[in-house]
Design an enzyme around this catalytic site. Sequence first.
Site, PDB file in Angstrom:
ATOM      1  N   LYS A   1     -59.124  26.898  -9.625  1.00 51.00           N
ATOM      2  CA  LYS A   1     -57.737  27.187  -9.277  1.00 51.00           C
ATOM      3  C   LYS A   1     -57.449  26.964  -7.795  1.00 51.00           C
ATOM      4  O   LYS A   1     -58.358  26.810  -6.982  1.00 51.00           O
ATOM      5  CB  LYS A   1     -57.377  28.618  -9.703  1.00 51.00           C
ATOM      6  CG  LYS A   1     -57.144  28.735 -11.208  1.00 51.00           C
ATOM      7  CD  LYS A   1     -56.463  30.019 -11.585  1.00 51.00           C
ATOM      8  CE  LYS A   1     -55.949  29.947 -13.023  1.00 51.00           C
ATOM      9  NZ  LYS A   1     -55.317  31.204 -13.446  1.00 51.00           N
TER      10      LYS A   1
ATOM     11  N   ARG B   1     -62.440  32.584 -18.553  1.00 47.52           N
ATOM     12  CA  ARG B   1     -61.797  31.364 -19.057  1.00 47.52           C
ATOM     13  C   ARG B   1     -62.167  30.213 -18.114  1.00 47.52           C
ATOM     14  O   ARG B   1     -61.808  30.233 -16.927  1.00 47.52           O
ATOM     15  CB  ARG B   1     -60.276  31.577 -19.108  1.00 47.52           C
ATOM     16  CG  ARG B   1     -59.501  30.403 -19.649  1.00 47.52           C
ATOM     17  CD  ARG B   1     -58.012  30.728 -19.706  1.00 47.52           C
ATOM     18  NE  ARG B   1     -57.233  29.623 -20.218  1.00 47.52           N
ATOM     19  CZ  ARG B   1     -56.746  28.635 -19.466  1.00 47.52           C
ATOM     20  NH1 ARG B   1     -56.960  28.633 -18.145  1.00 47.52           N
ATOM     21  NH2 ARG B   1     -56.051  27.656 -20.015  1.00 47.52           N
TER      22      ARG B   1
END
Length: 290
Positions: A225, A259
């Site tokens: 991210k 995840r």
Amino acid sequence: MSQGTLRLGRREFAAHEPVVMAIVNRTPDSFYDQGATFRDQPALARVEQAVAEGAAIIDIGGVKAGPGDEVSAEEEARRTVGFVAEVRRRFPDVVISVDTWRHEVGEAVCEAGADLLNDAWGGVDPKLAQVAARHGVGLVCTHAGGAEPRTRPHRVTYDDVVDDILRVTLGLAERAVELGVKRESVLIDPGHDFGKNTRHSLEATRRLGEMVETGWPVLVSLSNKDFVGETLDRPVKERVIGTLATTAVSAWLGARVYRVHEVAETRQVLDMVATIAGHREPAVARRGLA
């Protein structure tokens, strides 16, 4: 509050059992793999590889999280429903999660065999929790800072970001249980990058233990991210090391579900942390004994 058993689909996960959720994007414009699993065969191969590498959950998404071309609910369902059914047929024991914020899509994928609805946009469609309750599936309750789906944060501020995360996620989780979702099938997610700048996401990581202490199982979606990229000044394809470092910290603080894009690497990190913490035996322990 102590952690209990997490129940999703046919699977049960013990209190100290870290769980890998593999990302399979059914989108042509995903930020990390640029549509590598948009077509069925590459996507099914990805599922097979992820399961072989230790993923217990497959998270299927039909809409890119960030801004891009508009995707209708009908198109999102077209990308996901048939694929969910095929994964269910080929992998009867894997937990199938679908990353959606729309109740219409949630309804369709649950009918096709999904076990978990991953609501990454923080309950923007309140009917999604009702769908989870009606079908007896799990629900991920995420903090997105009130952001609209597929928007990026702009000068967002919090008096205390973790207090806000707790207020929102616990409220969503309790509402889900009141609607009929099984308590042991509800997870909370701090929502790294969603409605947050990099400093917010770092603080959410540093104080993740406060979420764990609530007793709700915590899911973290850290993989490659922007907060990792900005922290290390690395482009998307060079964020794996930073992601794994953040994964190790999150595991030590007690997160339950991860995840990820890189399943095998994550599995090794989680197994190492679990063994150091005393929750897992070494795979081999011969040194000094021969």
